[in-house]
Design a protein around this motif. Structure first.
Motif, PDB file in Angstrom:
ATOM      1  N   ASN A   1      23.150 -48.927  59.607  1.00  0.00           N
ATOM      2  CA  ASN A   1      22.195 -49.713  60.380  1.00  0.00           C
ATOM      3  C   ASN A   1      20.839 -49.615  59.690  1.00  0.00           C
ATOM      4  O   ASN A   1      20.091 -48.680  59.918  1.00  0.00           O
ATOM      5  CB  ASN A   1      22.109 -49.178  61.815  1.00  0.00           C
ATOM      6  N   LYS A   2      20.538 -50.583  58.848  1.00  0.00           N
ATOM      7  CA  LYS A   2      19.341 -50.506  58.010  1.00  0.00           C
ATOM      8  C   LYS A   2      18.225 -51.388  58.549  1.00  0.00           C
ATOM      9  O   LYS A   2      18.473 -52.424  59.151  1.00  0.00           O
ATOM     10  CB  LYS A   2      19.674 -50.914  56.585  1.00  0.00           C
ATOM     11  N   LYS A   3      17.013 -50.962  58.326  1.00  0.00           N
ATOM     12  CA  LYS A   3      15.821 -51.707  58.727  1.00  0.00           C
ATOM     13  C   LYS A   3      15.179 -52.302  57.485  1.00  0.00           C
ATOM     14  O   LYS A   3      15.183 -51.701  56.417  1.00  0.00           O
ATOM     15  CB  LYS A   3      14.808 -50.782  59.412  1.00  0.00           C
ATOM     16  N   ARG A   4      14.603 -53.478  57.632  1.00  0.00           N
ATOM     17  CA  ARG A   4      13.879 -54.121  56.530  1.00  0.00           C
ATOM     18  C   ARG A   4      12.412 -53.744  56.610  1.00  0.00           C
ATOM     19  O   ARG A   4      11.843 -53.659  57.696  1.00  0.00           O
ATOM     20  CB  ARG A   4      14.001 -55.630  56.610  1.00  0.00           C
ATOM     21  N   ILE A   5      11.824 -53.526  55.439  1.00  0.00           N
ATOM     22  CA  ILE A   5      10.391 -53.251  55.365  1.00  0.00           C
ATOM     23  C   ILE A   5       9.794 -54.059  54.220  1.00  0.00           C
ATOM     24  O   ILE A   5      10.521 -54.580  53.371  1.00  0.00           O
ATOM     25  CB  ILE A   5      10.093 -51.750  55.133  1.00  0.00           C
ATOM     26  N   THR A   6       8.489 -54.147  54.207  1.00  0.00           N
ATOM     27  CA  THR A   6       7.781 -54.776  53.104  1.00  0.00           C
ATOM     28  C   THR A   6       6.949 -53.697  52.432  1.00  0.00           C
ATOM     29  O   THR A   6       6.272 -52.925  53.106  1.00  0.00           O
ATOM     30  CB  THR A   6       6.859 -55.898  53.620  1.00  0.00           C
ATOM     31  N   VAL A   7       7.021 -53.634  51.121  1.00  0.00           N
ATOM     32  CA  VAL A   7       6.308 -52.615  50.356  1.00  0.00           C
ATOM     33  C   VAL A   7       5.460 -53.313  49.297  1.00  0.00           C
ATOM     34  O   VAL A   7       5.939 -54.225  48.630  1.00  0.00           O
ATOM     35  CB  VAL A   7       7.297 -51.648  49.657  1.00  0.00           C
ATOM     36  N   SER A   8       4.228 -52.866  49.160  1.00  0.00           N
ATOM     37  CA  SER A   8       3.353 -53.392  48.105  1.00  0.00           C
ATOM     38  C   SER A   8       3.315 -52.396  46.954  1.00  0.00           C
ATOM     39  O   SER A   8       3.087 -51.208  47.166  1.00  0.00           O
ATOM     40  CB  SER A   8       1.941 -53.590  48.649  1.00  0.00           C
ATOM     41  N   LEU A   9       3.583 -52.899  45.765  1.00  0.00           N
ATOM     42  CA  LEU A   9       3.596 -52.067  44.561  1.00  0.00           C
ATOM     43  C   LEU A   9       2.659 -52.660  43.522  1.00  0.00           C
ATOM     44  O   LEU A   9       2.469 -53.880  43.480  1.00  0.00           O
ATOM     45  CB  LEU A   9       5.006 -52.002  43.960  1.00  0.00           C
ATOM     46  N   THR A  10       2.138 -51.793  42.670  1.00  0.00           N
ATOM     47  CA  THR A  10       1.393 -52.303  41.526  1.00  0.00           C
ATOM     48  C   THR A  10       2.378 -52.945  40.575  1.00  0.00           C
ATOM     49  O   THR A  10       3.605 -52.746  40.681  1.00  0.00           O
ATOM     50  CB  THR A  10       0.635 -51.187  40.787  1.00  0.00           C
ATOM     51  N   GLU A  11       1.876 -53.672  39.619  1.00  0.00           N
ATOM     52  CA  GLU A  11       2.744 -54.300  38.629  1.00  0.00           C
ATOM     53  C   GLU A  11       3.530 -53.242  37.850  1.00  0.00           C
ATOM     54  O   GLU A  11       4.724 -53.407  37.597  1.00  0.00           O
ATOM     55  CB  GLU A  11       1.897 -55.150  37.671  1.00  0.00           C
ATOM     56  N   ASP A  12       2.863 -52.154  37.492  1.00  0.00           N
ATOM     57  CA  ASP A  12       3.535 -51.064  36.765  1.00  0.00           C
ATOM     58  C   ASP A  12       4.634 -50.415  37.603  1.00  0.00           C
ATOM     59  O   ASP A  12       5.719 -50.124  37.103  1.00  0.00           O
ATOM     60  CB  ASP A  12       2.531 -49.992  36.334  1.00  0.00           C
ATOM     61  N   GLN A  13       4.350 -50.180  38.887  1.00  0.00           N
ATOM     62  CA  GLN A  13       5.353 -49.586  39.769  1.00  0.00           C
ATOM     63  C   GLN A  13       6.556 -50.510  39.911  1.00  0.00           C
ATOM     64  O   GLN A  13       7.699 -50.050  39.881  1.00  0.00           O
ATOM     65  CB  GLN A  13       4.749 -49.297  41.146  1.00  0.00           C
ATOM     66  N   TYR A  14       6.301 -51.796  40.059  1.00  0.00           N
ATOM     67  CA  TYR A  14       7.397 -52.753  40.183  1.00  0.00           C
ATOM     68  C   TYR A  14       8.234 -52.789  38.904  1.00  0.00           C
ATOM     69  O   TYR A  14       9.465 -52.801  38.959  1.00  0.00           O
ATOM     70  CB  TYR A  14       6.885 -54.156  40.517  1.00  0.00           C
ATOM     71  N   PHE A  15       7.566 -52.774  37.760  1.00  0.00           N
ATOM     72  CA  PHE A  15       8.263 -52.775  36.472  1.00  0.00           C
ATOM     73  C   PHE A  15       9.149 -51.528  36.351  1.00  0.00           C
ATOM     74  O   PHE A  15      10.309 -51.607  35.955  1.00  0.00           O
ATOM     75  CB  PHE A  15       7.234 -52.822  35.342  1.00  0.00           C
ATOM     76  N   THR A  16       8.605 -50.380  36.748  1.00  0.00           N
ATOM     77  CA  THR A  16       9.377 -49.132  36.710  1.00  0.00           C
ATOM     78  C   THR A  16      10.577 -49.213  37.637  1.00  0.00           C
ATOM     79  O   THR A  16      11.703 -48.846  37.259  1.00  0.00           O
ATOM     80  CB  THR A  16       8.487 -47.934  37.106  1.00  0.00           C
ATOM     81  N   LEU A  17      10.360 -49.694  38.849  1.00  0.00           N
ATOM     82  CA  LEU A  17      11.447 -49.831  39.825  1.00  0.00           C
ATOM     83  C   LEU A  17      12.534 -50.758  39.306  1.00  0.00           C
ATOM     84  O   LEU A  17      13.729 -50.447  39.383  1.00  0.00           O
ATOM     85  CB  LEU A  17      10.884 -50.349  41.149  1.00  0.00           C
ATOM     86  N   GLU A  18      12.134 -51.877  38.766  1.00  0.00           N
ATOM     87  CA  GLU A  18      13.092 -52.850  38.245  1.00  0.00           C
ATOM     88  C   GLU A  18      13.911 -52.256  37.099  1.00  0.00           C
ATOM     89  O   GLU A  18      15.132 -52.422  37.043  1.00  0.00           O
ATOM     90  CB  GLU A  18      12.340 -54.102  37.784  1.00  0.00           C
ATOM     91  N   ASN A  19      13.245 -51.560  36.187  1.00  0.00           N
ATOM     92  CA  ASN A  19      13.954 -50.948  35.060  1.00  0.00           C
ATOM     93  C   ASN A  19      14.906 -49.844  35.508  1.00  0.00           C
ATOM     94  O   ASN A  19      16.028 -49.750  35.002  1.00  0.00           O
ATOM     95  CB  ASN A  19      12.963 -50.407  34.030  1.00  0.00           C
ATOM     96  N   LEU A  20      14.465 -49.012  36.444  1.00  0.00           N
ATOM     97  CA  LEU A  20      15.358 -47.959  36.962  1.00  0.00           C
ATOM     98  C   LEU A  20      16.596 -48.570  37.614  1.00  0.00           C
ATOM     99  O   LEU A  20      17.709 -48.084  37.405  1.00  0.00           O
ATOM    100  CB  LEU A  20      14.622 -47.094  37.989  1.00  0.00           C
ATOM    101  N   ALA A  21      16.389 -49.603  38.397  1.00  0.00           N
ATOM    102  CA  ALA A  21      17.516 -50.251  39.071  1.00  0.00           C
ATOM    103  C   ALA A  21      18.510 -50.811  38.052  1.00  0.00           C
ATOM    104  O   ALA A  21      19.720 -50.632  38.204  1.00  0.00           O
ATOM    105  CB  ALA A  21      17.007 -51.355  39.992  1.00  0.00           C
ATOM    106  N   LYS A  22      17.997 -51.441  37.022  1.00  0.00           N
ATOM    107  CA  LYS A  22      18.887 -51.998  35.987  1.00  0.00           C
ATOM    108  C   LYS A  22      19.614 -50.894  35.235  1.00  0.00           C
ATOM    109  O   LYS A  22      20.821 -50.983  34.999  1.00  0.00           O
ATOM    110  CB  LYS A  22      18.083 -52.853  35.004  1.00  0.00           C
ATOM    111  N   GLU A  23      18.889 -49.835  34.848  1.00  0.00           N
ATOM    112  CA  GLU A  23      19.488 -48.723  34.094  1.00  0.00           C
ATOM    113  C   GLU A  23      20.573 -48.017  34.886  1.00  0.00           C
ATOM    114  O   GLU A  23      21.612 -47.653  34.342  1.00  0.00           O
ATOM    115  CB  GLU A  23      18.419 -47.694  33.719  1.00  0.00           C
TER     116      GLU A  23
END
Length: 59
Positions: free
Chosen positions: A4-26
């Motif tokens: 049972n998951k809840k949705r949230i909105t998170v604001s990230l810097t461009e660098d944080q988003y880039f890191t998150l995206e790369n980690l997810a892909k890796e």
């Protein structure tokens, strides 16, 4: 993990988003899963530190 998951909105810097995206892909996980795992690890760590501090105060 809970089903049972809840949705949230998170604001990230461009660098944080880039890191998150790369980690997810890796790792082959979704960005949401990476954030959930990070939160679980952070929570475990802080709870561990708190329990250690309590033990030191008792002794």
């Amino acid at each position: 993990m809970a089903t049972n998951k809840k949705r949230i909105t998170v604001s990230l810097t461009e660098d944080q988003y880039f890191t998150l995206e790369n980690l997810a892909k890796e790792k082959g996980f979704s960005k949401s899963a990476i954030l959930a795992l990070a939160l679980e690890n952070y929570s475990r760590k802080t709870n561990y530190v708190k329990s250690q501090e309590k033990q030191l105060n008792v002794e």
